[in-house]
Design an enzyme around this catalytic site. Structure first.
Site, PDB file in Angstrom:
ATOM      1  N   GLY A  30       0.837  -1.195   0.000  1.00 32.16           N
ATOM      2  CA  GLY A  30       0.000   0.000   0.000  1.00 32.16           C
ATOM      3  C   GLY A  30       0.874   1.248   0.000  1.00 32.16           C
ATOM      4  O   GLY A  30       2.063   1.185   0.354  1.00 32.16           O
ATOM      5  N   ASN A  31       0.315   2.365  -0.435  1.00 38.77           N
ATOM      6  CA  ASN A  31       1.064   3.626  -0.456  1.00 38.77           C
ATOM      7  C   ASN A  31       0.113   4.806  -0.574  1.00 38.77           C
ATOM      8  O   ASN A  31      -1.041   4.640  -0.969  1.00 38.77           O
ATOM      9  CB  ASN A  31       2.126   3.621  -1.570  1.00 38.77           C
ATOM     10  CG  ASN A  31       1.683   2.855  -2.792  1.00 38.77           C
ATOM     11  OD1 ASN A  31       0.818   3.319  -3.523  1.00 38.77           O
ATOM     12  ND2 ASN A  31       2.238   1.656  -2.996  1.00 38.77           N
ATOM     13  N   SER A  47       7.178   2.615  -4.683  1.00 33.56           N
ATOM     14  CA  SER A  47       7.380   2.034  -6.020  1.00 33.56           C
ATOM     15  C   SER A  47       6.214   2.381  -6.957  1.00 33.56           C
ATOM     16  O   SER A  47       6.332   2.241  -8.169  1.00 33.56           O
ATOM     17  CB  SER A  47       7.513   0.510  -5.908  1.00 33.56           C
ATOM     18  OG  SER A  47       6.360  -0.025  -5.289  1.00 33.56           O
ATOM     19  N   GLU A  48       5.097   2.841  -6.396  1.00 35.32           N
ATOM     20  CA  GLU A  48       3.948   3.239  -7.225  1.00 35.32           C
ATOM     21  C   GLU A  48       3.921   4.752  -7.466  1.00 35.32           C
ATOM     22  O   GLU A  48       2.862   5.324  -7.719  1.00 35.32           O
ATOM     23  CB  GLU A  48       2.622   2.772  -6.604  1.00 35.32           C
ATOM     24  CG  GLU A  48       2.419   1.280  -6.557  1.00 35.32           C
ATOM     25  CD  GLU A  48       2.302   0.623  -7.934  1.00 35.32           C
ATOM     26  OE1 GLU A  48       2.396   1.327  -8.956  1.00 35.32           O
ATOM     27  OE2 GLU A  48       2.125  -0.601  -7.973  1.00 35.32           O
ATOM     28  N   SER A  57       9.241   3.668   0.096  1.00 40.39           N
ATOM     29  CA  SER A  57       9.109   2.292  -0.379  1.00 40.39           C
ATOM     30  C   SER A  57       9.423   1.298   0.739  1.00 40.39           C
ATOM     31  O   SER A  57      10.445   1.436   1.423  1.00 40.39           O
ATOM     32  CB  SER A  57      10.075   2.094  -1.555  1.00 40.39           C
ATOM     33  OG  SER A  57       9.977   0.788  -2.040  1.00 40.39           O
ATOM     34  N   GLY A  58       8.509   0.339   0.926  1.00 37.16           N
ATOM     35  CA  GLY A  58       8.779  -0.821   1.779  1.00 37.16           C
ATOM     36  C   GLY A  58       9.123  -0.576   3.227  1.00 37.16           C
ATOM     37  O   GLY A  58       9.964  -1.288   3.776  1.00 37.16           O
ATOM     38  N   HIS A  94      -4.807  -6.795  -8.414  1.00 37.29           N
ATOM     39  CA  HIS A  94      -3.873  -6.038  -7.593  1.00 37.29           C
ATOM     40  C   HIS A  94      -4.541  -5.427  -6.350  1.00 37.29           C
ATOM     41  O   HIS A  94      -4.314  -5.897  -5.244  1.00 37.29           O
ATOM     42  CB  HIS A  94      -3.216  -4.972  -8.488  1.00 37.29           C
ATOM     43  CG  HIS A  94      -2.153  -4.175  -7.830  1.00 37.29           C
ATOM     44  ND1 HIS A  94      -1.222  -3.441  -8.522  1.00 37.29           N
ATOM     45  CD2 HIS A  94      -1.881  -3.947  -6.530  1.00 37.29           C
ATOM     46  CE1 HIS A  94      -0.415  -2.834  -7.698  1.00 37.29           C
ATOM     47  NE2 HIS A  94      -0.793  -3.120  -6.474  1.00 37.29           N
ATOM     48  N   HIS A  99      -4.458  -2.840  -0.553  1.00 40.56           N
ATOM     49  CA  HIS A  99      -4.653  -4.204  -1.054  1.00 40.56           C
ATOM     50  C   HIS A  99      -5.737  -4.886  -0.220  1.00 40.56           C
ATOM     51  O   HIS A  99      -5.613  -6.060   0.115  1.00 40.56           O
ATOM     52  CB  HIS A  99      -3.348  -5.004  -0.941  1.00 40.56           C
ATOM     53  CG  HIS A  99      -2.275  -4.547  -1.879  1.00 40.56           C
ATOM     54  ND1 HIS A  99      -1.030  -5.122  -1.912  1.00 40.56           N
ATOM     55  CD2 HIS A  99      -2.244  -3.576  -2.822  1.00 40.56           C
ATOM     56  CE1 HIS A  99      -0.274  -4.520  -2.829  1.00 40.56           C
ATOM     57  NE2 HIS A  99      -0.987  -3.571  -3.385  1.00 40.56           N
TER      58      HIS A  99
HETATM   59 ZN   LIG Z   1      -0.106  -2.319  -4.765  1.00 33.75          ZN
END
Ligand SMILES: [Zn+2]
Length: 219
Positions: free
Chosen positions: A30-31, A78-79, A47-48, A161, A100
């Site tokens: 998620g982001n 990353s998105e 990220s992460g 996704h 997600h």
């Molecule tokens: Zn995603």
């Protein structure tokens, strides 16, 4: 300008932790992103990183036009392509959340849009939650597909996704993602016990416009 960035950082951090607490994402997936009004800048999650220990200084400031990092030591989500694409395409949107969550992701895996079957879903989305054409995560193609399927609505499903919810600010995007997940659960359960009855187009339009007016008065 630092005050405005700081305010958006604090909001984004709060929304990120709440997203995790509500079970809309597992682990580090998620982001989120939020526009810093009148600056051409956005704040995004890194990220992460674990949401439980995430701090305001871990968030990354990015130039909306160039996509370059202007502040922050971490690597952006990353998105990033998708967040940039949505915020560039929708001047009315200041907050974007990608989750997600399970039932909405199930609909995305079945390539089944979530129709407007309950009023709160109709209010925050303004129609069906459509499924964007499949594209690999992190690619500009995913961003383009999401923008197209989102259109002027409040949420979109990313095929195989997850979900993207948008709003006037990041707290509204959180509300949208929460209501979409609840709507997806209701849709799946309603299909198990019968045939879900859709709200009419006119009723959806009415619900959406009264929700927007109401929200406007609360600003
Ligand atoms: Zn995603």
């Amino acid at each position: 300008m630092q005050d405005r960035i700081g305010e958006i950082r604090d909001q984004l951090l709060l929304a990120a932790k709440e997203m995790y607490e509500r079970g809309l994402v597992a682990s580090v997936w998620g982001n989120l992103s939020a526009r810093v009004p009148d600056t051409g800048l956005i704040v995004v999650t890194p990220s992460g990183m674990d949401y439980r220990t995430l701090r305001a200084e871990d968030l990354v400031v990015v130039d909306l036009e160039t996509g370059q990092v202007t502040e922050g030591k971490r690597k952006p989500t990353s998105e990033l392509h998708m967040h940039l694409a949505i915020l560039r395409a929708r001047a009315d949107v200041n907050g974007v959340m990608h989750t997600h969550s399970v039932y909405a992701s199930a609909c995305s895996a079945a390539h089944r849009e979530i129709p407007p079957i309950v009023e709160d879903l109709a209010q925050v989305v303004g129609g069906s939650v459509s499924v964007a054409r499949y594209a690999l995560p992190g690619t500009p193609e995913l961003g383009a597909a999401a923008v197209k399927a989102l259109n002027k609505k409040g949420a979109v499903l990313l095929a195989n996704h997850g979900v993207v919810g948008v709003g006037h600010d990041i707290m509204e995007a959180l509300r949208v993602c929460t209501i979409v997940e609840k709507g997806a659960q209701i849709y799946v359960i309603a299909k198990m016990i019968g045939t879900p009855v859709l709200l009419s187009h006119e009723d959806v339009e009415y619900l959406r416009s009264t929700y927007k007016d109401h929200y406007g008065q609360n600003k």
